[in-house]
Scaffold this motif. Structure first.
Motif, PDB file in Angstrom:
ATOM      1  N   THR A   1       0.846  -1.184   0.000  1.00 29.56           N
ATOM      2  CA  THR A   1       0.000   0.000   0.000  1.00 29.56           C
ATOM      3  C   THR A   1       0.884   1.238   0.000  1.00 29.56           C
ATOM      4  O   THR A   1       1.769   1.383   0.836  1.00 29.56           O
ATOM      5  N   LEU A   2       0.639   2.101  -0.971  1.00 25.80           N
ATOM      6  CA  LEU A   2       1.437   3.307  -1.162  1.00 25.80           C
ATOM      7  C   LEU A   2       0.598   4.546  -0.860  1.00 25.80           C
ATOM      8  O   LEU A   2      -0.619   4.521  -1.030  1.00 25.80           O
ATOM      9  N   PRO A   3       1.270   5.634  -0.449  1.00 25.03           N
ATOM     10  CA  PRO A   3       0.528   6.887  -0.314  1.00 25.03           C
ATOM     11  C   PRO A   3       0.043   7.354  -1.687  1.00 25.03           C
ATOM     12  O   PRO A   3       0.683   7.076  -2.701  1.00 25.03           O
ATOM     13  N   ASP A   4      -1.082   8.026  -1.695  1.00 23.31           N
ATOM     14  CA  ASP A   4      -1.657   8.526  -2.943  1.00 23.31           C
ATOM     15  C   ASP A   4      -1.228   9.978  -3.125  1.00 23.31           C
ATOM     16  O   ASP A   4      -1.569  10.829  -2.297  1.00 23.31           O
ATOM     17  N   PRO A   5      -0.478  10.289  -4.192  1.00 25.41           N
ATOM     18  CA  PRO A   5      -0.055  11.679  -4.388  1.00 25.41           C
ATOM     19  C   PRO A   5      -1.254  12.546  -4.764  1.00 25.41           C
ATOM     20  O   PRO A   5      -2.251  12.053  -5.307  1.00 25.41           O
ATOM     21  N   PRO A   6      -1.158  13.841  -4.504  1.00 20.76           N
ATOM     22  CA  PRO A   6      -2.224  14.744  -4.958  1.00 20.76           C
ATOM     23  C   PRO A   6      -2.408  14.639  -6.470  1.00 20.76           C
ATOM     24  O   PRO A   6      -1.441  14.393  -7.210  1.00 20.76           O
ATOM     25  N   ALA A   7      -3.631  14.838  -6.907  1.00 25.59           N
ATOM     26  CA  ALA A   7      -3.967  14.681  -8.328  1.00 25.59           C
ATOM     27  C   ALA A   7      -3.093  15.552  -9.224  1.00 25.59           C
ATOM     28  O   ALA A   7      -2.649  15.102 -10.290  1.00 25.59           O
ATOM     29  N   GLN A   8      -2.807  16.783  -8.809  1.00 26.45           N
ATOM     30  CA  GLN A   8      -1.989  17.671  -9.635  1.00 26.45           C
ATOM     31  C   GLN A   8      -0.580  17.108  -9.810  1.00 26.45           C
ATOM     32  O   GLN A   8      -0.040  17.131 -10.919  1.00 26.45           O
ATOM     33  N   GLN A   9       0.024  16.586  -8.745  1.00 24.84           N
ATOM     34  CA  GLN A   9       1.357  15.986  -8.850  1.00 24.84           C
ATOM     35  C   GLN A   9       1.333  14.749  -9.734  1.00 24.84           C
ATOM     36  O   GLN A   9       2.232  14.534 -10.535  1.00 24.84           O
TER      37      GLN A   9
END
Length: 154
Positions: free
Chosen positions: A51-59
């Motif tokens: 399980t990975l962190p979800d980056p912000p959509a813009q990034q």
């Protein structure tokens, strides 16, 4: 949070030694996936879950545009220029197997087969069935004279 599920039986930690971890191998698995950054690795039944962190959509969107630009440069034979671009993609999207494999190819074509090998092994940890990664890693091992391992990878 995105999660990758890999069958434990398919997991490739090191193609040269191919130790298959057991269900109790949490620390070994955490170390094997440390290249992804802060992730959670767990074994549930016969599956490894990462399980990975979800980056912000813009990034994420910018990383995908950077990936597309790097691929275009690679298609033009400008491998050295693609290395920092693929690395930038992997900073935001560390589980992007295509970016990791293409970065490996850029290193291979730039004369760094050891770095390419490391990246290809990481790619296969994320996707043990990645045929292109197997082919490239097999080619590296063929050139190094390790034909038996290369045949297994092919």
């Amino acid at each position: 949070m995105p999660t990758i599920a890999i069958p434990l039986q398919d997991l490739i930690l090191d193609p040269e030694t191919d130790p298959k971890p057991g269900a109790e191998a949490g620390i070994q698995l955490s170390n094997a996936f440390a290249f992804l950054g802060p992730v959670t690795v767990s074994v549930e039944g016969d599956l490894v879950h990462i399980t990975l962190p979800d980056p912000p959509a813009q990034q994420r969107d910018e990383a995908l545009r950077t990936y597309a630009r790097a691929v275009r440069l690679a298609e033009q034979g400008k491998q050295r220029q693609t290395v920092p671009l693929f690395e930038k993609v992997l900073e935001v999207l560390p589980a992007h197997t295509d970016a990791r494999r293409n970065l490996a190819m850029a290193h291979l074509e730039s004369g760094d087969p050891e770095k390419a090998k490391e990246l290809l092994v990481q790619t296969l940890r994320l996707d043990p069935r990645d045929a292109w990664a197997c082919l490239l890693l097999g080619n590296i091992h063929t050139q190094a004279g390790n034909v038996d391992l290369a045949m297994q990878l092919f």
